[in-house]
Design an enzyme around this catalytic site. Sequence first.
Site, PDB file in Angstrom:
ATOM      1  N   HIS A  58       0.823  -0.915  -0.018  1.00 54.90           N
ATOM      2  CA  HIS A  58      -0.206  -0.081  -0.153  1.00 54.90           C
ATOM      3  C   HIS A  58       0.845   1.159   0.259  1.00 54.90           C
ATOM      4  O   HIS A  58       2.087   1.333   0.790  1.00 54.90           O
ATOM      5  CB  HIS A  58      -1.001  -0.226   1.181  1.00 54.90           C
ATOM      6  CG  HIS A  58      -1.908   1.248   1.232  1.00 54.90           C
ATOM      7  ND1 HIS A  58      -1.542   2.386   1.485  1.00 54.90           N
ATOM      8  CD2 HIS A  58      -3.355   0.858   0.527  1.00 54.90           C
ATOM      9  CE1 HIS A  58      -2.980   2.929   1.066  1.00 54.90           C
ATOM     10  NE2 HIS A  58      -3.843   2.342   0.642  1.00 54.90           N
ATOM     11  N   GLU A  97      -3.945   2.486  -7.320  1.00 55.62           N
ATOM     12  CA  GLU A  97      -4.106   3.430  -6.275  1.00 55.62           C
ATOM     13  C   GLU A  97      -3.278   4.811  -6.785  1.00 55.62           C
ATOM     14  O   GLU A  97      -2.025   4.984  -6.224  1.00 55.62           O
ATOM     15  CB  GLU A  97      -3.938   2.976  -5.130  1.00 55.62           C
ATOM     16  CG  GLU A  97      -4.902   1.977  -4.909  1.00 55.62           C
ATOM     17  CD  GLU A  97      -5.240   2.017  -3.354  1.00 55.62           C
ATOM     18  OE1 GLU A  97      -6.405   2.196  -2.977  1.00 55.62           O
ATOM     19  OE2 GLU A  97      -4.266   1.999  -2.384  1.00 55.62           O
TER      20      GLU A  97
END
Length: 263
Positions: free
Chosen positions: A104, A179
């Site tokens: 992430h 993302e």
Amino acid sequence: MIIDESMAKKIIIFTWKMNPSSLKEAEGLFNFVLEERNKNKNENFEIVVAAPFVYLSQLSSLIHQGRVKLAAQDVFYENQGAYTGEISPIMLKNLGVEYVIIGHSERRNYLNEKDEMINKKVKAALEAGLKVVLCVGELERESGVEEAKNYVNTQLEKDFNDISSMKYEVSKNLIVAYEPVWAISTTKNARICSPEEALEMIKFIKQTLNSKFHIPNSRVVYGGSVDGKNIESFIKYQDVDGALVGGASLKTEEVEKIIKLLT
Ligand code: PGA
């Protein structure tokens, strides 16, 4: 929104990040997701909740009939040993956790997590039989879309280094989350990524996975300020296999809207 039976199963991953601050609140929020999921009879989409490690054991005991799956938000790359404070792929697997988010942008940024380590984590998690959600995405778009594609391409090359030599079927257990960091709700001056911008990059990621890593039919989801109002504009595209939802996953009214939409 009617999900066409012929379309591949969409997946919605609610990621709580470092929230909420008590087990009681975590159980409350998880039960809410379960109730909303159980009201919705459509089996053609998957709901995953990515919760902090400390809640996973209790939440796994609340899962009924597997209609909501659990994810961890990170994992270590060894299965056991002298690695103080780490959590192994096997530990997660034995707890009934099905998915794990790796790489992430917040971990890359705050913890300086590097692609080499992410690559080890991806391989160890797959080897343990976990499904991996690998996050990639450029930091900014000012230098243009081609620059952004180069950035994502480099991440994929490093994070999936050597992956095609693995014995087991990778494509089934691998999801990529695109993302763009500039569109994540907590980024300073975050800007909305348009569904068309997201789609273009997702197609690029799929092509790259196919041509460079021999991973056909990979699933790629979008993440970045997704909520109950805008989710449909992203996942209506056949190539967008779902969404990774951060901030909105902590708000019951948003969770309700998102799950209701998927009928
Ligand atoms: P956001 O977070 O939905 O709050 O933008 C997405 C993410 O960081 O995964």
